[in-house]
Every structure is written in structure tokens, then in C-alpha cells.
Scaffold this active site. Sequence first.
Site, PDB file in Angstrom:
ATOM      1  N   ASP A  34      -8.297  -2.999  -2.790  1.00  0.00           N
ATOM      2  CA  ASP A  34      -6.789  -3.012  -2.307  1.00  0.00           C
ATOM      3  C   ASP A  34      -6.410  -1.499  -1.720  1.00  0.00           C
ATOM      4  O   ASP A  34      -5.914  -0.687  -2.667  1.00  0.00           O
ATOM      5  CB  ASP A  34      -5.716  -3.513  -3.264  1.00  0.00           C
ATOM      6  CG  ASP A  34      -4.227  -3.401  -2.730  1.00  0.00           C
ATOM      7  OD1 ASP A  34      -3.166  -3.416  -3.755  1.00  0.00           O
ATOM      8  OD2 ASP A  34      -4.179  -3.136  -1.552  1.00  0.00           O
ATOM      9  N   SER A 198       1.802   5.208  13.992  1.00  0.00           N
ATOM     10  CA  SER A 198       1.331   4.434  15.475  1.00  0.00           C
ATOM     11  C   SER A 198       2.400   4.927  16.350  1.00  0.00           C
ATOM     12  O   SER A 198       3.536   5.060  16.157  1.00  0.00           O
ATOM     13  CB  SER A 198       1.206   2.960  15.383  1.00  0.00           C
ATOM     14  OG  SER A 198       0.952   2.474  16.531  1.00  0.00           O
TER      15      SER A 198
HETATM   16  O1  45M Z   1       1.185  -4.635  -2.880  1.00  0.00           O
HETATM   17  C1  45M Z   1       0.801  -3.874  -1.863  1.00  0.00           C
HETATM   18  N1  45M Z   1      -0.365  -4.147  -1.467  1.00  0.00           N
HETATM   19  N2  45M Z   1      -1.249  -4.597  -2.365  1.00  0.00           N
HETATM   20  C2  45M Z   1      -1.160  -5.904  -2.637  1.00  0.00           C
HETATM   21  N3  45M Z   1      -0.396  -7.045  -2.119  1.00  0.00           N
HETATM   22  C3  45M Z   1      -0.287  -7.990  -2.852  1.00  0.00           C
HETATM   23  C4  45M Z   1      -1.457  -7.970  -3.797  1.00  0.00           C
HETATM   24  C5  45M Z   1      -2.255  -6.559  -3.594  1.00  0.00           C
HETATM   25  C6  45M Z   1       1.907  -3.183  -1.082  1.00  0.00           C
HETATM   26  C7  45M Z   1       1.588  -1.744  -1.060  1.00  0.00           C
HETATM   27  C8  45M Z   1       2.692  -0.902  -0.398  1.00  0.00           C
HETATM   28  C9  45M Z   1       3.702  -1.683   0.183  1.00  0.00           C
HETATM   29 BR1  45M Z   1       5.012  -0.623   1.194  1.00  0.00          BR
HETATM   30  C10 45M Z   1       4.070  -3.014   0.216  1.00  0.00           C
HETATM   31  C11 45M Z   1       2.925  -3.720  -0.511  1.00  0.00           C
END
Ligand code: 45M
Length: 329
Positions: A34, A198
Site C-alpha cells: 500500500d 496532474s
Molecule cells: O488508506 C488509504 N490508502 N490505503 C488503503 N486504503 C484501504 C486499505 C489500504 C488512503 C491514503 C490516503 C488517502 Br488521502 C486516502 C486513503
Amino acid sequence: TTGTIATDPEKHDVEYLTPISVGTPSQDLMVDFDTGSSDLWVFSTEMSTSDIKGQTVYDPNNSSTSEKVQGSTWKITYGDGSSSSDDVYLDTVTIGNLTVPNQAVEAAKKVSSEFTDDSHNDGLLGLGFSAINAVEPTPQNTFFDNIKGSLDAPLFTVDLKHGTPGSFNFGYIDPTAYIGNISWTPVDSSQGYWGFTSPGYAVGTGAFRNHSMSGIADTGTTLLLLPKSVVSAYYKEIQGAQYDSDQGGYIFPCSPTPPDFVFGVNNGIVTVPGDMVSYAPADSANQNCFGGIQKDTGIGFSIFGDVALKTSFVHLHSSIVPGHYADCD
Ligand SMILES: O=C(NNC1=NCCC1)c1ccc(Br)cc1
């Protein structure tokens, strides 16, 4: 040294699972790499069995190299509201041929239902910046931060694909992984993410529209979440597209194939093919599809999730100079 590891898409490419080995003897787990977070946490023997539904768990007591980090705890909530928490061990973590001997492994005691219900996912491996690691009182380093000093170059690349295995490469750029040239863009890591801006977008074969969209490259988010003005301009071009509040997003007739969505990365472009914008069937009744492009409302910036990343070869480079990341077909 360099390393490469295959990553497998779950159904509808909702997430991509990658094998890691933890402890001695090694315990093999499948986790979600991630770039939108910076903690390595895993399902563990400390959890109540009612929270485990098919996942493989890490047992620190079964590892001769595990060492509890006394007094350290962690609790994390993700952008989709899912969460997990508890305590921290140092243990050996191996990805492919790359090993970090004392990687912080955050053992879960509690996980939210999204994780319990995701039976193939045994945890997350954060590839964001260590500045936003959630361990208290002493934040820990990500696997990438721990390994990057021994890599041929301080970079990793993300090559997710639609419905077929892709790869995460560490320390090198595979020239066979892309055609055309790499377009570089500066990274804003001030929020701990792989942030970039972007310059604009195009719908189908239409003219490019200058429209600055600041966001993050996030392998942990499934969809491409953009400003609502851009999203409504896109769906305006699809006959029968509408915002369905029950489903919480735009849906549209699965056929004909919707127009491509193009977004800029510095002087280059990335094309999301129309057939990947149809993310998944929305309702069997009248063959509607749920869109892979949705609004980023309430987040504060855009999220270039898997729908945006799987159509390109993304190279995340954290060097001493302000990092940059390249994106190309
Ligand atoms: O949590 C975030 N990314 N990863 C994952 N989502 C679900 C499980 C893992 C995420 C990170 C930054 C922002 Br701004 C919004 C969402």
C-alpha cells in the site's frame, strides 16, 4: 542488490496481494502493498478467532527471531474507514530475495470487518513515507526505508495489471516493463504520501483540458478518485450515466464501452481504457456498471488508485533530492 516480487489481483482487481515471509522459520503471508500508508501490519495469534476468517496469521512466539518492542502500540484507520491495531515486534521480513533482519512487524489484535471479511488478505505492507508510520511512541521505518540503502538505486516500481499478475520491483527499472518514454514529475511527500499534481485530463479522443489535480499514487485504493467537476464532465459523455446515491457512485450501462479517460503526468499522459472504467457490474437487472472513476469529495485531494495505476508503469523514486516518480505506458 535488486528485487522483484509478483503481485496478484483479487476479483475485479479490488486489491493486489503479494507474498512476504516473516520470522524464523519463515511464516508466509499474502499482504496488500500500500503506497498510501506506511505500516506493515499482519493478522496475528493475538486476535480473537471471531475476527479471523480464512486469513493466515503471524505467530511471534513461533519465531526465534521475533522481539517484542516493549511499550509500543499502533492503531490505524484507512481512507475507506477500515482499521486495525495493537502491538509491535521486530522480526526478519523477506520479500523475494530481499531481507530486512529487524523490520517492525505490527501484530494485529483487532481488525475492522473490512479486513475480517477479506479472507485472502493477511495484512498490509506500507510503501508510503515513514513519517506517517502509526507506531507510538516511536514511529518505525517501512520495509522500503530499511532496504533502500542496500538497493542499487533508492527506488521501487509498481506494475499492476488488469486481471493478471503484475510486479513490484526494488532497486532497478525493468526496461522491458514499458514502451515509450518515462515522464517524470516531482513528488510532494509533505503529507507522507507519493503526492503529485496532474496538469489535466481528456475524455476519449477529446481535447486535453488544463485542470490541475493534486493527488497521491495509492496502490491501496481500488478506484481513481478525482475532483467532482472532472468526474461529472467525464460521465456527461456517457449515455445513461447517473450518480446512484444508494451505491455511492456513478453507474452507467455496461455497453457500449465508455470513452477512455486520459490524465496528464507532467508532459506525458496516462490512458485509462474505457473498458477499465467499467469497474464492476452494478446491478444484474439492467446491466449497469459501477464506474472505476468516482469523486474525491471530502478527502481534500485526488487518489490515483489501482484503476489509474494498472494502465501504466509507475516508478516511485525517493532520492535525496526531492523525489520524483515516473509514470508511463
Ligand atoms: O488508506 C488509504 N490508502 N490505503 C488503503 N486504503 C484501504 C486499505 C489500504 C488512503 C491514503 C490516503 C488517502 Br488521502 C486516502 C486513503
